[in-house]
Design a protein around this motif. Sequence first.
Motif, short mmCIF file in Angstrom:
data_model
loop_
_atom_site.label_atom_id
_atom_site.label_comp_id
_atom_site.label_asym_id
_atom_site.label_seq_id
_atom_site.Cartn_x
_atom_site.Cartn_y
_atom_site.Cartn_z
N ASP A 275 33.36 40.33 40.31
CA ASP A 275 32.47 39.45 41.09
C ASP A 275 33.19 38.62 42.14
O ASP A 275 32.55 37.95 42.96
CB ASP A 275 31.64 38.53 40.16
CG ASP A 275 32.50 37.59 39.32
OD1 ASP A 275 33.71 37.45 39.60
OD2 ASP A 275 31.95 37.00 38.36
N GLY A 276 34.52 38.62 42.13
CA GLY A 276 35.27 37.91 43.16
C GLY A 276 35.58 36.47 42.83
O GLY A 276 36.08 35.73 43.68
N SER A 277 35.28 36.04 41.60
CA SER A 277 35.48 34.62 41.25
C SER A 277 36.90 34.31 40.79
O SER A 277 37.25 33.15 40.58
CB SER A 277 34.48 34.20 40.16
OG SER A 277 34.70 34.97 38.99
N SER A 278 37.74 35.32 40.63
CA SER A 278 39.11 35.11 40.18
C SER A 278 39.96 34.51 41.31
O SER A 278 39.60 34.59 42.48
CB SER A 278 39.73 36.44 39.75
OG SER A 278 41.07 36.27 39.37
N SER A 279 41.09 33.90 40.92
CA SER A 279 42.03 33.43 41.93
C SER A 279 43.41 34.03 41.69
O SER A 279 44.37 33.74 42.39
CB SER A 279 42.11 31.91 41.91
OG SER A 279 42.46 31.47 40.61
N ILE A 280 43.50 34.89 40.65
CA ILE A 280 44.75 35.61 40.39
C ILE A 280 44.47 37.11 40.38
O ILE A 280 43.33 37.52 40.13
CB ILE A 280 45.39 35.18 39.03
CG1 ILE A 280 44.39 35.37 37.88
CG2 ILE A 280 45.88 33.75 39.09
CD1 ILE A 280 45.04 35.38 36.51
#
Length: 281
Positions: free
Chosen positions: A108-113
């Motif tokens: 969903d693209g919510s990761s930052s790593i």
Amino acid sequence: MKKILVTGSTGQLGSELSVLAPSYPQYEWVFADRTQITLDNLEMLQSQLETICPDIIFNCGAYTAVDRAESEKDLAFRVNHLAIELIARFTGENKAKLIHISTDYVFDGSSSIALDEEAETNPINVYGESKLAGEIACLKENPKSLIIRTSWVYSKFGNNFVKTMQRLMQERDEINVVNDQIGSPTYAADLAKAMIDIIESSKWIPGIYNYSNEGEISWHEFALGINELGGYNCKISGIPSSDYPTPAKRPSYSLLNKKKIKTVYNLEVPNYKDSLRKMFA
């Protein structure tokens, strides 16, 4: 002699495999376009697989029109889910090996790593939903399948971001490109070589793997690299995705962690700029 069936043979990845195939004459290669392997007609697909009877399948065929999938959900799911389910069942029943290509759009693209293979999936568009359904069905029907998730694929073949940018940069003085979607491009020739390296390897360890080129960039930065390598004199401005609305939402962050495929199969993954240079050459 083992027979390798490549579905989607006229696409970017299938075309790159056809360039590499003559260097691997120990295999009988069958490059099937959509008339020979019909992913949207399941009855026909079953008989086509039985006729070809491959030992290995590289499933590069897919429904990839991300925006159109929003209005063609049934077709997207038929090709990306039901056809894969059938192919996986066929390979399981016939003890054939399957490498199936999937996508970063299962996230969903919510990761930052950087996302590894265990990261939680949660697609935000129909295309991503259909590809995730295909992954699940693939491993259920044939747990010995190998799935490779990839992202931002480009090649000298087919339609892709690099070729679109090359055209626009020669036609226009200025273009806008989104700067808030982060990931890494994949040169289809590199992925094609990785698939063959896996088949050539002495081991077969099923499951999900990630593969894209190294580097963490936005589409805007990718466009700047294309502009520089092509020697185009085009001004490229970065804009937010909200200024470029599309029918399908895109994940804002989908950088793939490649540690698993590098470790298990001892693969070297080139940096995106090196591969982009290679394509230009």
